[in-house]
Design an enzyme around this catalytic site. Structure first.
Site, PDB file in Angstrom:
ATOM      1  N   SER A  45      52.509  15.660 124.341  1.00 47.37           N
ATOM      2  CA  SER A  45      53.805  16.103 123.828  1.00 47.37           C
ATOM      3  C   SER A  45      54.339  15.111 122.798  1.00 47.37           C
ATOM      4  CB  SER A  45      54.819  16.227 124.968  1.00 47.37           C
ATOM      5  OG  SER A  45      56.110  16.380 124.406  1.00 47.37           O
TER       6      SER A  45
ATOM      7  N   HIS B 189      51.374  19.444 121.813  1.00 53.04           N
ATOM      8  CA  HIS B 189      52.470  20.149 122.480  1.00 53.04           C
ATOM      9  C   HIS B 189      53.774  19.858 121.739  1.00 53.04           C
ATOM     10  CE1 HIS B 189      54.288  22.128 125.994  1.00 53.04           C
ATOM     11  NE2 HIS B 189      55.244  21.215 125.947  1.00 53.04           N
TER      12      HIS B 189
ATOM     13  N   ASP C  42      57.789  20.441 121.758  1.00 56.23           N
ATOM     14  CA  ASP C  42      58.925  20.808 122.605  1.00 56.23           C
ATOM     15  C   ASP C  42      60.133  21.127 121.746  1.00 56.23           C
ATOM     16  OD1 ASP C  42      58.055  20.554 125.387  1.00 56.23           O
ATOM     17  OD2 ASP C  42      57.631  18.474 124.830  1.00 56.23           O
TER      18      ASP C  42
ATOM     19  N   MET D 196      63.923  22.405 121.579  1.00 54.83           N
ATOM     20  CA  MET D 196      65.127  22.501 122.425  1.00 54.83           C
ATOM     21  C   MET D 196      66.348  22.813 121.569  1.00 54.83           C
ATOM     22  SD  MET D 196      64.505  19.052 124.615  1.00 54.83           S
ATOM     23  CE  MET D 196      62.925  18.690 125.368  1.00 54.83           C
TER      24      MET D 196
ATOM     25  N   HIS E  66      56.413  24.997 122.919  1.00 53.27           N
ATOM     26  CA  HIS E  66      57.152  25.335 124.140  1.00 53.27           C
ATOM     27  C   HIS E  66      58.613  25.501 123.754  1.00 53.27           C
ATOM     28  CE1 HIS E  66      58.747  23.438 128.178  1.00 53.27           C
ATOM     29  NE2 HIS E  66      59.055  24.722 128.074  1.00 53.27           N
TER      30      HIS E  66
ATOM     31  N   MET F 174      62.279  25.955 124.476  1.00 51.84           N
ATOM     32  CA  MET F 174      63.347  25.830 125.467  1.00 51.84           C
ATOM     33  C   MET F 174      64.628  26.235 124.764  1.00 51.84           C
ATOM     34  SD  MET F 174      61.997  22.263 127.049  1.00 51.84           S
ATOM     35  CE  MET F 174      60.889  22.012 125.670  1.00 51.84           C
TER      36      MET F 174
ATOM     37  N   MET G 171      56.587  24.316 134.841  1.00 50.19           N
ATOM     38  CA  MET G 171      57.329  23.064 134.637  1.00 50.19           C
ATOM     39  C   MET G 171      57.337  22.243 135.917  1.00 50.19           C
ATOM     40  SD  MET G 171      58.150  23.116 131.506  1.00 50.19           S
ATOM     41  CE  MET G 171      58.990  21.535 131.579  1.00 50.19           C
TER      42      MET G 171
ATOM     43  N   ASP H 196      53.475  21.086 132.928  1.00 49.60           N
ATOM     44  CA  ASP H 196      54.240  20.300 131.970  1.00 49.60           C
ATOM     45  C   ASP H 196      55.325  19.469 132.655  1.00 49.60           C
ATOM     46  OD1 ASP H 196      55.601  19.317 129.789  1.00 49.60           O
ATOM     47  OD2 ASP H 196      56.233  21.273 129.015  1.00 49.60           O
TER      48      ASP H 196
HETATM   49  C1  DX5 Z   1      60.256  18.535 129.004  1.00 49.44           C
HETATM   50  C2  DX5 Z   1      59.145  18.885 128.060  1.00 49.44           C
HETATM   51  C3  DX5 Z   1      57.884  18.175 128.331  1.00 49.44           C
HETATM   52  C4  DX5 Z   1      57.966  16.697 128.198  1.00 49.44           C
HETATM   53  C5  DX5 Z   1      56.754  16.060 128.798  1.00 49.44           C
HETATM   54  O1  DX5 Z   1      61.356  19.279 128.687  1.00 49.44           O
HETATM   55  O2  DX5 Z   1      58.879  20.267 128.140  1.00 49.44           O
HETATM   56  O3  DX5 Z   1      56.844  18.701 127.507  1.00 49.44           O
HETATM   57  O4  DX5 Z   1      58.114  16.271 126.865  1.00 49.44           O
HETATM   58  O5  DX5 Z   1      56.942  14.677 128.803  1.00 49.44           O
HETATM   59  P1  DX5 Z   1      56.525  13.782 130.051  1.00 49.44           P
HETATM   60  O6  DX5 Z   1      55.038  13.906 130.174  1.00 49.44           O
HETATM   61  O7  DX5 Z   1      56.989  12.424 129.674  1.00 49.44           O
HETATM   62  O8  DX5 Z   1      57.222  14.358 131.262  1.00 49.44           O
HETATM   63 ZN    ZN Z   2      57.016  21.024 127.091  1.00 49.46          ZN
END
Ligand code: DX5
Ligand code: ZN
Length: 219
Positions: free
Chosen positions: A8, A33, A35, A37, A66, A68, A137, A175
């Site tokens: 990520s 990956h 993320d 948000m 991903h 969110m 998750m 994840d």
């Molecule tokens: C959390 C994300 C994850 C996160 C993973 O909201 O979806 O992908 O960045 O990071 P670690 O491995 O540090 O939990």
């Molecule tokens: Zn993620």
């Protein structure tokens, strides 16, 4: 079985993003990956299209995004234009999840359904045959570096059973808080793809941390 490692970039050094992307390119990692948000679905804001465009320019491995965010349908085609191959949306954020999955497929991407730690896997029984993967998750989404929620191993087992009982062609990606310390249990439970943020980027040798996780699973 396979053991996909998807680092990520949320935990990367954004001041040296190209360097960190090249590290992943040269490592045994399989995907990137991303993320995304929105500050509404989760209590944090990450990055958007200008940054994704820069990542896509340098990344030489598939992009696993991903979302969110609320109302992800508004942006599905934009992610396809960015070159994203795997796009996951949250079960909890989609009123018409089946339609959203169709939209992702219609844009030529693999569709994933992400579920929060409190969401039961049985709720996926009527979508499991339509999606390509489930992003399970193992932390509450919103931040990197959180502690792994141990019940996630049971959820992976339940999900693997559901997939088998329905004859679905669907893989499980986990994840949150994944490291060499817990990846084997997740793999044995039936997961085949793993997101790792802090365990990779906080390691003294990130490429070696990726190798360690693969080794734990026998790869
Ligand atoms: C959390 C994300 C994850 C996160 C993973 O909201 O979806 O992908 O960045 O990071 P670690 O491995 O540090 O939990
Ligand atoms: Zn993620």
């Amino acid at each position: 079985m396979s053991c996909i490692i998807s680092p990520s970039l949320l935990s990367a050094d954004f001041g040296n993003l190209e360097r960190d992307i090249e590290m992943i390119n040269d490592s045994r990692a399989d995907w990137f990956h991303l993320d995304i948000m929105d500050g509404v679905f989760v209590p944090n804001i990450s990055y958007g299209f200008p940054v994704i465009k820069s990542i896509a320019k340098h990344a030489r491995k598939p992009l696993d995004a991903h979302l969110m965010i609320v109302d992800p349908d508004r942006y599905v085609s934009r992610f396809a234009e960015m070159g994203v191959e795997y796009l996951s949306v949250h079960y909890e954020a989609c009123t018409h999840l089946h339609r959203t999955v169709q939209n992702i497929h219609g844009n030529g991407m693999k569709a994933g359904v992400a579920i929060n730690p409190h969401t039961s896997v049985v709720l996926l029984e009527n979508i499991i045959c339509d999606c390509d993967f489930v992003l399970l998750m193992s932390v509450n989404p919103g931040f990197g570096g959180q502690s792994f929620i141990d019940n996630s191993v049971n959820k992976v087992k339940q999900l693997a059973e559901l997939i088998k009982s329905r004859g679905a062609d669907c893989f499980i990606e986990v994840d949150g808080g994944v490291s060499a310390n817990n990846i084997k249990r997740l793999y044995d439970a039936g997961a085949t793809a793993f997101v790792a943020g802090s365990s990779v980027f906080s390691a003294e040798n990130p490429a070696a941390a990726i190798v360690d996780m693969k080794k734990e699973c026998g790869f």
